[in-house]
Design a protein around this motif. Sequence first.
Motif, PDB file in Angstrom:
ATOM      1  N   ASN A 226       0.864  -1.302  -0.114  1.00  0.00           N
ATOM      2  CA  ASN A 226      -0.069  -0.166  -0.141  1.00  0.00           C
ATOM      3  C   ASN A 226       0.872   1.434   0.015  1.00  0.00           C
ATOM      4  N   THR A 227       0.773   1.902  -1.169  1.00  0.00           N
ATOM      5  CA  THR A 227       1.757   2.972  -1.228  1.00  0.00           C
ATOM      6  C   THR A 227       1.498   4.268  -0.185  1.00  0.00           C
ATOM      7  N   LYS A 228       0.106   4.299   0.338  1.00  0.00           N
ATOM      8  CA  LYS A 228      -0.209   5.328   1.254  1.00  0.00           C
ATOM      9  C   LYS A 228       0.582   5.336   2.559  1.00  0.00           C
ATOM     10  N   THR A 229       1.283   3.874   2.660  1.00  0.00           N
ATOM     11  CA  THR A 229       1.987   3.914   4.079  1.00  0.00           C
ATOM     12  C   THR A 229       3.414   4.405   3.859  1.00  0.00           C
ATOM     13  N   MET A 230       3.807   4.768   2.703  1.00  0.00           N
ATOM     14  CA  MET A 230       5.300   4.925   2.495  1.00  0.00           C
ATOM     15  C   MET A 230       5.500   6.733   3.028  1.00  0.00           C
ATOM     16  N   LYS A 231       5.753   6.857   4.142  1.00  0.00           N
ATOM     17  CA  LYS A 231       5.762   8.135   4.732  1.00  0.00           C
ATOM     18  C   LYS A 231       7.335   8.326   5.186  1.00  0.00           C
ATOM     19  N   THR A 232       8.032   7.581   5.179  1.00  0.00           N
ATOM     20  CA  THR A 232       9.650   7.815   5.499  1.00  0.00           C
ATOM     21  C   THR A 232      10.515   6.948   4.539  1.00  0.00           C
ATOM     22  N   VAL A 233      11.593   7.154   4.476  1.00  0.00           N
ATOM     23  CA  VAL A 233      12.927   6.565   3.659  1.00  0.00           C
ATOM     24  C   VAL A 233      12.811   5.029   4.098  1.00  0.00           C
ATOM     25  N   SER A 234      12.774   4.647   5.516  1.00  0.00           N
ATOM     26  CA  SER A 234      12.835   3.199   5.977  1.00  0.00           C
ATOM     27  C   SER A 234      11.596   2.720   5.591  1.00  0.00           C
ATOM     28  N   LEU A 236       9.825   2.915   2.817  1.00  0.00           N
ATOM     29  CA  LEU A 236      10.264   2.861   1.297  1.00  0.00           C
ATOM     30  C   LEU A 236      11.223   1.657   1.219  1.00  0.00           C
ATOM     31  N   LYS A 237      12.141   1.555   2.064  1.00  0.00           N
ATOM     32  CA  LYS A 237      13.169   0.597   1.689  1.00  0.00           C
ATOM     33  C   LYS A 237      12.306  -0.750   2.247  1.00  0.00           C
ATOM     34  N   ARG A 238      11.494  -0.619   3.311  1.00  0.00           N
ATOM     35  CA  ARG A 238      10.964  -1.790   3.563  1.00  0.00           C
ATOM     36  C   ARG A 238      10.097  -2.417   2.556  1.00  0.00           C
ATOM     37  N   MET A 239       9.166  -1.593   1.724  1.00  0.00           N
ATOM     38  CA  MET A 239       8.290  -1.877   0.868  1.00  0.00           C
ATOM     39  C   MET A 239       9.062  -2.274  -0.345  1.00  0.00           C
ATOM     40  N   ALA A 240      10.104  -1.881  -0.486  1.00  0.00           N
ATOM     41  CA  ALA A 240      11.008  -2.424  -1.649  1.00  0.00           C
ATOM     42  C   ALA A 240      11.505  -3.982  -1.629  1.00  0.00           C
ATOM     43  N   VAL A 241      11.826  -4.123  -0.282  1.00  0.00           N
ATOM     44  CA  VAL A 241      12.303  -5.587   0.374  1.00  0.00           C
ATOM     45  C   VAL A 241      11.082  -6.603  -0.027  1.00  0.00           C
ATOM     46  N   LEU A 242      10.004  -5.949   0.250  1.00  0.00           N
ATOM     47  CA  LEU A 242       8.735  -6.935   0.189  1.00  0.00           C
ATOM     48  C   LEU A 242       8.246  -7.177  -1.189  1.00  0.00           C
ATOM     49  N   GLU A 243       8.435  -6.105  -2.018  1.00  0.00           N
ATOM     50  CA  GLU A 243       8.012  -6.123  -3.558  1.00  0.00           C
ATOM     51  C   GLU A 243       9.158  -7.351  -3.982  1.00  0.00           C
ATOM     52  N   LEU A 244      10.475  -7.004  -3.558  1.00  0.00           N
ATOM     53  CA  LEU A 244      11.210  -8.376  -4.164  1.00  0.00           C
ATOM     54  C   LEU A 244      11.227  -9.787  -3.392  1.00  0.00           C
ATOM     55  N   ILE A 245      10.473  -9.914  -2.344  1.00  0.00           N
ATOM     56  CA  ILE A 245      10.290 -10.976  -1.899  1.00  0.00           C
ATOM     57  C   ILE A 245       9.254 -11.650  -2.660  1.00  0.00           C
ATOM     58  N   GLU A 246       8.077 -10.858  -2.810  1.00  0.00           N
ATOM     59  CA  GLU A 246       6.996 -11.487  -3.817  1.00  0.00           C
ATOM     60  C   GLU A 246       7.383 -11.766  -5.206  1.00  0.00           C
ATOM     61  N   LEU A 275      21.113 -10.968   5.262  1.00  0.00           N
ATOM     62  CA  LEU A 275      20.281 -11.142   4.281  1.00  0.00           C
ATOM     63  C   LEU A 275      18.766 -11.522   5.009  1.00  0.00           C
ATOM     64  N   ARG A 276      19.026 -12.736   5.739  1.00  0.00           N
ATOM     65  CA  ARG A 276      18.103 -13.299   6.224  1.00  0.00           C
ATOM     66  C   ARG A 276      17.386 -12.600   7.431  1.00  0.00           C
ATOM     67  N   LYS A 277      18.261 -11.522   8.173  1.00  0.00           N
ATOM     68  CA  LYS A 277      17.795 -10.980   9.260  1.00  0.00           C
ATOM     69  C   LYS A 277      16.952  -9.766   8.688  1.00  0.00           C
ATOM     70  N   GLU A 278      17.332  -9.139   7.533  1.00  0.00           N
ATOM     71  CA  GLU A 278      16.421  -7.998   6.886  1.00  0.00           C
ATOM     72  C   GLU A 278      15.115  -8.614   6.257  1.00  0.00           C
ATOM     73  N   ILE A 279      15.374  -9.839   5.792  1.00  0.00           N
ATOM     74  CA  ILE A 279      13.957 -10.392   5.283  1.00  0.00           C
ATOM     75  C   ILE A 279      13.022 -10.541   6.264  1.00  0.00           C
ATOM     76  N   LYS A 280      13.261 -11.349   7.350  1.00  0.00           N
ATOM     77  CA  LYS A 280      12.481 -11.474   8.433  1.00  0.00           C
ATOM     78  C   LYS A 280      11.957 -10.010   9.237  1.00  0.00           C
ATOM     79  N   LYS A 281      12.784  -9.077   9.213  1.00  0.00           N
ATOM     80  CA  LYS A 281      12.382  -7.881   9.790  1.00  0.00           C
ATOM     81  C   LYS A 281      11.606  -7.274   8.675  1.00  0.00           C
ATOM     82  N   ALA A 282      11.503  -7.437   7.573  1.00  0.00           N
ATOM     83  CA  ALA A 282      10.652  -6.761   6.660  1.00  0.00           C
ATOM     84  C   ALA A 282       9.055  -7.417   6.771  1.00  0.00           C
TER      85      ALA A 282
END
Length: 311
Positions: A226-234, A236-246, A275-282
């Motif tokens: 949901n792009t409406k939740t992108m209010k900070t750079v962090s 945005l980065k988190r959403m990018a990781v999730l997009e990659l995971i998908e 890498l695993r740590k960042e994926i689980k965090k996201a």
Amino acid sequence: MYDTVNLLLPFTEVGDTSLIEEIPCYLTDVGEHNYSRDTIITGYLNGLKVIVSQTQVKVKDGSLCKYFLGDNFQMMRRADTQQAIEKMSDELHLPMARARITRLDVAVNLIMQYPIAIYLNHLGVMRYKTRYVEPNGLSYIAKLERLLFYDKVREQRAKGEFVPEMYRGRNLLRYEQRVLQRVPNVLKQQAVTGASLYDEQFYTFLLKRLLTNYQSIMKVNDIQLNTKTMKTVSELKRMAVLELIEKFGGEVAFLNQIAEAQQRGEITAKQAHDLRKEIKKACTAGGEIVVKSDAIAELDKKLSEAVRYYR
């Protein structure tokens, strides 16, 4: 609760009974096998395989629940288990409460709202066990123990076995915990015998362990981008990781690719860990992007209720 239970009774627990002369009289489909040092007699006791020698009796490769209740769709309570061991003792004329347990399967059947595959897709990796996708389910494998999740109705039909009417057309999830060898060591008990199976403290311990093992599995959340939740750079980065995971097929598939890359030497163990740590965090952080799956919420609730009920 119990399914397959293998028991071993040494002659030292029997007294003056000649095992190889007396016990086969109580069995069906008896066969004799002669070896250089020993004679082995095999037979069956209402679906349970019994192996008899001069020095011991083994009961194996059968469901204690089927033996006593007629099928393993029903769940054995503690009182049922005691009666099953007493029945086996009477039919074999042996003190099976003293027998050592050499394999122990504990299971629950859960009627679920959705097709079973939906729940399996939300069960991720588990520490110290290897996750395998099976044709009819999912397993977590260690050297001496396995956890299994599968469609019980589908499994029965594949084997050509009877499905009770009340379960036909239902989504029945089977969750099993199998201790295949060295049962006392795996369960951290001094000894596990036939009598242990209906001991209240041990019985409760197994139910809690069944639930704890399930809770140790990393759950795969639903990802709602949901792009409406992108209010900070962090964010945005988190959403990018999730997009990659998908894109790579989901959390588990992505983690598997990282493991394979490490095995091929393309990344170091430290890099794989990071890498695993960042994926689980996201995938586990709260918010509107990642939400707990309805299927997992249902499974959490029904398994907890089943454990409380079967105590």
